[in-house]
Design a protein around this motif. Structure first.
Motif, PDB file in Angstrom:
ATOM      1  N   ILE A 199      -5.141  -1.331  -7.339  1.00  0.00           N
ATOM      2  CA  ILE A 199      -6.178  -0.299  -7.373  1.00  0.00           C
ATOM      3  C   ILE A 199      -5.522   1.034  -7.059  1.00  0.00           C
ATOM      4  O   ILE A 199      -4.982   1.239  -5.967  1.00  0.00           O
ATOM      5  N   SER A 200      -5.546   1.945  -8.028  1.00  0.00           N
ATOM      6  CA  SER A 200      -5.004   3.287  -7.837  1.00  0.00           C
ATOM      7  C   SER A 200      -6.110   4.240  -7.410  1.00  0.00           C
ATOM      8  O   SER A 200      -7.272   4.068  -7.774  1.00  0.00           O
ATOM      9  N   ASN A 201      -5.741   5.250  -6.642  1.00  0.00           N
ATOM     10  CA  ASN A 201      -6.681   6.259  -6.146  1.00  0.00           C
ATOM     11  C   ASN A 201      -7.856   5.596  -5.434  1.00  0.00           C
ATOM     12  O   ASN A 201      -9.024   5.852  -5.739  1.00  0.00           O
ATOM     13  N   LEU A 202      -7.533   4.766  -4.477  1.00  0.00           N
ATOM     14  CA  LEU A 202      -8.547   3.985  -3.766  1.00  0.00           C
ATOM     15  C   LEU A 202      -9.606   4.857  -3.114  1.00  0.00           C
ATOM     16  O   LEU A 202     -10.777   4.462  -3.016  1.00  0.00           O
ATOM     17  N   LEU A 203      -9.230   6.059  -2.665  1.00  0.00           N
ATOM     18  CA  LEU A 203     -10.164   6.947  -1.971  1.00  0.00           C
ATOM     19  C   LEU A 203     -10.961   7.827  -2.933  1.00  0.00           C
ATOM     20  O   LEU A 203     -11.718   8.692  -2.498  1.00  0.00           O
ATOM     21  N   ASP A 204     -10.773   7.619  -4.237  1.00  0.00           N
ATOM     22  CA  ASP A 204     -11.497   8.385  -5.255  1.00  0.00           C
ATOM     23  C   ASP A 204     -11.279   9.889  -5.074  1.00  0.00           C
ATOM     24  O   ASP A 204     -12.217  10.693  -5.128  1.00  0.00           O
ATOM     25  N   ALA A 234       0.859  -1.185   0.000  1.00  0.00           N
ATOM     26  CA  ALA A 234       0.000   0.000   0.000  1.00  0.00           C
ATOM     27  C   ALA A 234       0.890   1.228   0.000  1.00  0.00           C
ATOM     28  O   ALA A 234       1.964   1.234   0.636  1.00  0.00           O
ATOM     29  N   GLU A 235       0.441   2.267  -0.706  1.00  0.00           N
ATOM     30  CA  GLU A 235       1.230   3.499  -0.794  1.00  0.00           C
ATOM     31  C   GLU A 235       0.324   4.703  -0.603  1.00  0.00           C
ATOM     32  O   GLU A 235      -0.752   4.795  -1.207  1.00  0.00           O
ATOM     33  N   TYR A 236       0.779   5.629   0.233  1.00  0.00           N
ATOM     34  CA  TYR A 236       0.081   6.890   0.460  1.00  0.00           C
ATOM     35  C   TYR A 236       0.970   8.018  -0.037  1.00  0.00           C
ATOM     36  O   TYR A 236       2.171   8.044   0.225  1.00  0.00           O
ATOM     37  N   PHE A 269      -9.232   3.357  -9.927  1.00  0.00           N
ATOM     38  CA  PHE A 269      -8.728   2.778 -11.179  1.00  0.00           C
ATOM     39  C   PHE A 269      -8.115   1.401 -10.918  1.00  0.00           C
ATOM     40  O   PHE A 269      -6.955   1.287 -10.539  1.00  0.00           O
ATOM     41  N   PRO A 270      -8.886   0.337 -11.110  1.00  0.00           N
ATOM     42  CA  PRO A 270      -8.328  -1.018 -10.918  1.00  0.00           C
ATOM     43  C   PRO A 270      -7.647  -1.513 -12.194  1.00  0.00           C
ATOM     44  O   PRO A 270      -7.996  -1.117 -13.300  1.00  0.00           O
ATOM     45  N   ARG A 271      -6.675  -2.376 -12.019  1.00  0.00           N
ATOM     46  CA  ARG A 271      -6.026  -2.976 -13.170  1.00  0.00           C
ATOM     47  C   ARG A 271      -5.458  -4.341 -12.758  1.00  0.00           C
ATOM     48  O   ARG A 271      -5.136  -4.578 -11.595  1.00  0.00           O
ATOM     49  N   THR A 306      -3.358  10.586  -2.402  1.00  0.00           N
ATOM     50  CA  THR A 306      -3.815   9.358  -3.051  1.00  0.00           C
ATOM     51  C   THR A 306      -3.377   8.152  -2.234  1.00  0.00           C
ATOM     52  O   THR A 306      -2.368   8.192  -1.527  1.00  0.00           O
ATOM     53  N   VAL A 307      -4.155   7.089  -2.362  1.00  0.00           N
ATOM     54  CA  VAL A 307      -3.826   5.805  -1.746  1.00  0.00           C
ATOM     55  C   VAL A 307      -3.915   4.736  -2.830  1.00  0.00           C
ATOM     56  O   VAL A 307      -4.936   4.625  -3.514  1.00  0.00           O
ATOM     57  N   ASP A 308      -2.855   3.984  -3.008  1.00  0.00           N
ATOM     58  CA  ASP A 308      -2.803   2.887  -3.973  1.00  0.00           C
ATOM     59  C   ASP A 308      -2.511   1.590  -3.232  1.00  0.00           C
ATOM     60  O   ASP A 308      -1.708   1.578  -2.289  1.00  0.00           O
TER      61      ASP A 308
END
Length: 263
Positions: free
Chosen positions: A234-239, A187-189, A254-256, A215-217
């Protein structure tokens, strides 16, 4: 044509030095020599290290900067730079490692985009200085934590112009968890300070201040086989709603899915 030489030497008593020299010869520009000097001193306790570096740099303008049909400028000069930094690394206990660095950079003829003329230009003199802090903490054999924060003060000397898209503050943290030999969770903040940008979508050059954002990924990886690796991220988990350029909002959640095959 480019060539470089580098040497590192342990002098004993915890002191080591590094020397470097680069030679560049680019058609249409003067030949350049870029020296570099670095030093590292480790105290007897083995947990404290002091670092210092000094060097110069040279960078010719890119083909894009010179010849883009809209913003290119064939009269651009190469960028040159002089920089130094000093830092301290400190280990606390058996695991925690802290790093603190002060840096100072002076650029001449820095290549930048000018909104008024709508082309690439050389900034005669630009100064950039600040501090960077980081830490690493392996909580256990499975879990590790890293973090960083950077402050940068950048200005064009003797000018009212502002360098666009350069936040004063950036900070973040990363967490890595090895669930077992096959599964890994990370996880990355990231937090980015507000920046100044410009746009001509109205026909006039208008300055904007883009808001700070965070952002949280997250990602989950599975080593299904020695030659097959799957990763769901999942990028930008918090929208988070934010813009890195005027009029271009970032994507939402943004899931991938990635599949990696080895042969």
């Amino acid at each position: 044509l480019g060539a470089f030489w580098e040497i590192q030497q342990q002098l004993g008593l915890g002191l080591s030095l590094s020397l470097g020299l680069r030679y560049d010869e680019v058609d249409g520009f003067d030949r350049e020599l870029s020296p570099r000097l670095g030093a590292l001193y480790q105290f007897e306790n083995g947990k404290t290290r002091l670092r210092a570096n000094w060097g110069t740099g040279f960078k010719p303008p890119s083909f894009f900067a010179l010849a883009h049909p809209l913003v290119g400028n064939p009269d651009l000069k190469p960028e040159t730079a002089r920089s130094w930094d000093v830092g301290i690394e400190q280990e606390l206990g058996q695991k925690l490692q802290l790093n603190l660095v002060w840096f100072d950079n002076d650029f001449e003829d820095l290549i930048d985009f000018d909104d008024e003329s709508f082309r690439n230009v050389n900034r005669e003199q630009v100064e950039s200085r600040g501090m960077e802090f980081s830490f690493q903490y392996p909580v256990s054999d499975q879990l590790s934590l890293q973090g960083h924060a950077t402050y940068t003060d950048t200005e064009i000397v003797n000018s009212d112009e502002t360098l666009r898209g350069r936040p004063e503050w950036k900070a973040g943290a990363q967490l890595f968890y090895h669930i077992n030999t096959a599964w890994q969770l990370s996880a990355e903040y990231l937090w980015v300070d507000q920046v100044t940008e410009a746009s001509r979508h109205t026909g006039e050059n208008v300055d904007y201040t883009l808001d700070a954002y965070q952002t949280v990924d997250i990602s989950l990886a599975w080593q299904a086989h020695s030659s097959v690796r799957l990763e769901l991220a999942i990028s930008n988990l918090l929208d988070e709603e934010y813009q890195q350029a005027v009029g271009f909002p970032a994507a939402g959640v943004f899931p991938r899915l990635a599949i990696e095959l080895g042969f």
